[in-house]
Scaffold this active site. Structure first.
Site, PDB file in Angstrom:
ATOM      1  N   HIS A  68       0.802  -1.226   0.000  1.00  0.00           N
ATOM      2  CA  HIS A  68       0.000   0.000   0.000  1.00  0.00           C
ATOM      3  C   HIS A  68       0.836   1.279   0.000  1.00  0.00           C
ATOM      4  O   HIS A  68       0.284   2.374  -0.121  1.00  0.00           O
ATOM      5  CB  HIS A  68      -0.938   0.023   1.212  1.00  0.00           C
ATOM      6  CG  HIS A  68      -0.234   0.325   2.488  1.00  0.00           C
ATOM      7  ND1 HIS A  68       0.601  -0.577   3.116  1.00  0.00           N
ATOM      8  CD2 HIS A  68      -0.212   1.445   3.239  1.00  0.00           C
ATOM      9  CE1 HIS A  68       1.102  -0.027   4.205  1.00  0.00           C
ATOM     10  NE2 HIS A  68       0.619   1.207   4.307  1.00  0.00           N
ATOM     11  N   HIS A  83       1.758   6.956  -0.268  1.00  0.00           N
ATOM     12  CA  HIS A  83       0.873   6.122   0.542  1.00  0.00           C
ATOM     13  C   HIS A  83      -0.487   6.025  -0.157  1.00  0.00           C
ATOM     14  O   HIS A  83      -1.238   6.990  -0.191  1.00  0.00           O
ATOM     15  CB  HIS A  83       0.713   6.736   1.934  1.00  0.00           C
ATOM     16  CG  HIS A  83       0.081   5.835   2.923  1.00  0.00           C
ATOM     17  ND1 HIS A  83      -1.272   5.569   2.945  1.00  0.00           N
ATOM     18  CD2 HIS A  83       0.628   5.115   3.928  1.00  0.00           C
ATOM     19  CE1 HIS A  83      -1.538   4.730   3.931  1.00  0.00           C
ATOM     20  NE2 HIS A  83      -0.397   4.449   4.541  1.00  0.00           N
TER      21      HIS A  83
END
Length: 164
Positions: A68, A83
């Site tokens: 992620h 992110h």
């Protein structure tokens, strides 16, 4: 276009959007860790696409096991975190595919991650993607954020960092 500068003394770096979408101030991210700049300064992108590219020439220094987020180190020594989404660590890699590994040298526009936006939007808090410089002291660097209406991955400049 960005020049290849690996190994040179760099005092200014420009970052392009890692994903196509709308650029927003970090303060608008619905997560206090990002909104209050606890991890660093930068911007966020509300993605309209599903591919993350490198925002700058850099070295990949971290690929999170859950896919992620990606950590990059620039020529100037800045550490950048891309992110993807909020609370996406809880997906444990579901909906993500990475194309790089730690130690890879990447150029602006190189593909890093593909993500399934519908999966993230159904199972996580948001698909908004913070792009943050995590290691500079305000006394040593300045960050100028840009907020284009629509950013194109690998092309549209989103911020610039300069040594004072």
């Amino acid at each position: 276009m960005l020049k290849k500068l690996f190994g040179k003394n760099v005092t200014e770096e420009s970052f392009v959007s890692p994903v196509t979408g709308r650029v927003v101030p970090l303060e608008e991210v619905p997560d206090p860790v990002f909104a209050e700049k606890m991890m660093g300064d930068g911007v966020a992108i509300e993605p309209s696409d599903q591919t993350i590219v490198s925002p700058i020439d850099a070295e990949v220094v971290q690929v999170f096991e859950t896919k992620h987020a990606i950590g990059l180190k620039t020529n100037m020594g800045l550490e950048l975190l891309v992110h993807i989404g909020l609370d996406t660590v809880n997906l444990k890699g579901e909906g993500f595919e990475t194309f790089v590994k730690v130690g890879d040298k990447v150029s602006a526009g190189d593909r890093l991650v593909r993500f399934e936006k519908p999966v993230i939007e159904a199972k996580a808090k948001s698909s908004i993607t913070p792009v943050i410089v995590t290691n500079f002291e305000e006394s040593d660097f300045t960050l100028e954020a840009l907020f284009p209406e629509q950013a194109i991955a690998g092309e549209t400049q989103i911020f610039q960092v300069k040594k004072k």
